[in-house]
Design an enzyme around this catalytic site. Structure first.
Site: not given
Ligand SMILES: *Cc1c(COP(=O)(O)O)cnc(C)c1O
Length: 358
Positions: A35, A304, A256, A131
């Protein structure tokens, strides 16, 4: 000349890290999590590299799944957050995307499909993360609901650990026990719980199918540890160059806000990367930046498009000198610690202005 700020991606290291995940959980199978644009490494390249090793790939959004299909990869793709709109179901059916079901509203639009080629779906169980997911007392009702929909075939149960980054936190064991109870009441389904961190736990926390993410990219999933200590290879080298060298006298400040003042005469280098590229603006004075392979301290505020380093450890560096912001010499986990964040945020935060090379 094109700007030499880029992210070099080592695909051999990516493969090695996947094998490391497999080694840590040899009794399970694994689906690579790609992802967020492959954690900032480029979804297409990451998916194409891992597809031959990982029989299933996992993403967050439908549009990431479609990008994987557009590369000609026909492996199953799991949608970790499932579908959101009734129309998403037809995309899943036509493309073979396996959504995670976690809420009632997701069933809208799921009743229009027939049993021929029923679509595999996953049920997300909330065992303590709070969650996404259905509570242990709702699991039966959701499973019956899925079974009544002839177009869907429940293939697995999933949960997500909240505190696996801390090997001593008892929450993971409690969550695993809750999942085992659910599984005992519904045998025959694939179970999936382990994120990267859980690969470093006892085998009873792994279940059938692990979901490694950050570890594939070489970042630590564990608190207080760095990827290389865990046998993980850095995959991204974020690099740039020195574009100016100047000598400043004691008492002059840099950048800055003048947040760094030279305690003595100092040779400094200006590096062509900044927060407009995704390098964290809140990196503190002293954050290591490797110039010609030598670690030099960051000085002053990150701008930047530029940042400044104290070249004292590397006084012969000239404009054009190679700079590594993170990679082999400076671990992304070390920069993350200094910035009070995690490598996940730094890696996914590298902006599109920075070309990825493979
Ligand atoms: C992103 C995610 C993972 C991977 O998590 P990592 O900590 O990057 O290994 C696994 N399961 C779900 C549901 C996730 O959203």
């Amino acid at each position: 000349m094109p700007r030499r700020t880029r992210a070099r991606i080592d695909l051999a290291a990516l493969r090695a890290n996947f094998r490391r995940a497999r080694q840590l959980a040899p009794e399970a199978r694994s689906m690579a999590v790609v992802k967020a644009d492959g954690y900032g490494h480029g979804l297409e390249q990451v998916a194409t590299t891992l597809a031959p090793l990982s029989e299933t790939l996992a993403v967050a959004t439908l549009d990431e799944a479609e990008r994987i299909r557009a590369c000609g990869i026909d492996a199953p793709v799991v949608l970790l957050e499932g579908v959101h709109e009734p129309g998403d179901w037809s995309v899943c059916f036509s493309q073979g995307f396996e959504p995670v079901i976690h809420s009632e509203h997701q069933f809208r639009g799921a009743d229009r499909f027939s049993a021929a080629n029923a679509l595999p779906v996953w049920l997300k169980c909330n065992t303590g993360m709070n969650r996404l997911g259905v509570g242990p007392d709702e699991v039966d009702a959701f499973i019956s609901r899925i079974q009544r929909l002839s177009g869907l075939r429940l293939c697995g149960l999933m949960t997500h650990y909240a505190c696996a980054d801390d090997l001593d936190d008892p929450t993971t064991g409690i969550q695993a026990a809750r999942l085992r109870e659910i599984v005992a009441a519904h045998p025959g389904l694939i179970t999936s719980a382990a994120n990267s961190a859980a690969h470093f736990h006892e085998a009873s926390h792994h279940f059938d199918l692990t979901r490694p993410g950050i570890m594939l990219y070489g970042g630590t999933p564990l608190l207080g540890r760095r990827g290389p200590d865990l046998g993980l290879r850095p995959v991204m080298k974020l690099e740039s160059t020195v574009i100016a060298v100047r000598d400043i006298v004691a008492g002059e400040s840099v950048g800055y806000g003048g947040t760094w003042t030279a305690p003595q005469a100092t040779r400094m280098g200006i590096v062509e990367i900044g927060y407009g590229d995704g390098y964290p603006r809140h990196a503190p004075n002293g954050t290591p930046v490797a110039v010609n392979g030598v670690r030099c301290p960051l000085i002053g505020r990150v701008s930047m498009d530029m940042l400044a380093v104290d070249l004292s450890p590397c006084p012969r560096a000239r404009p054009g000198a190679e700079v590594e912001l993170w990679g082999e010499t400076v671990s992304v986990d070390e920069v993350a610690e200094l910035c009070e964040t995690i490598s996940y945020e730094l890696l996914t935060g590298v902006l599109p202005r920075v070309p990825r090379t493979y």
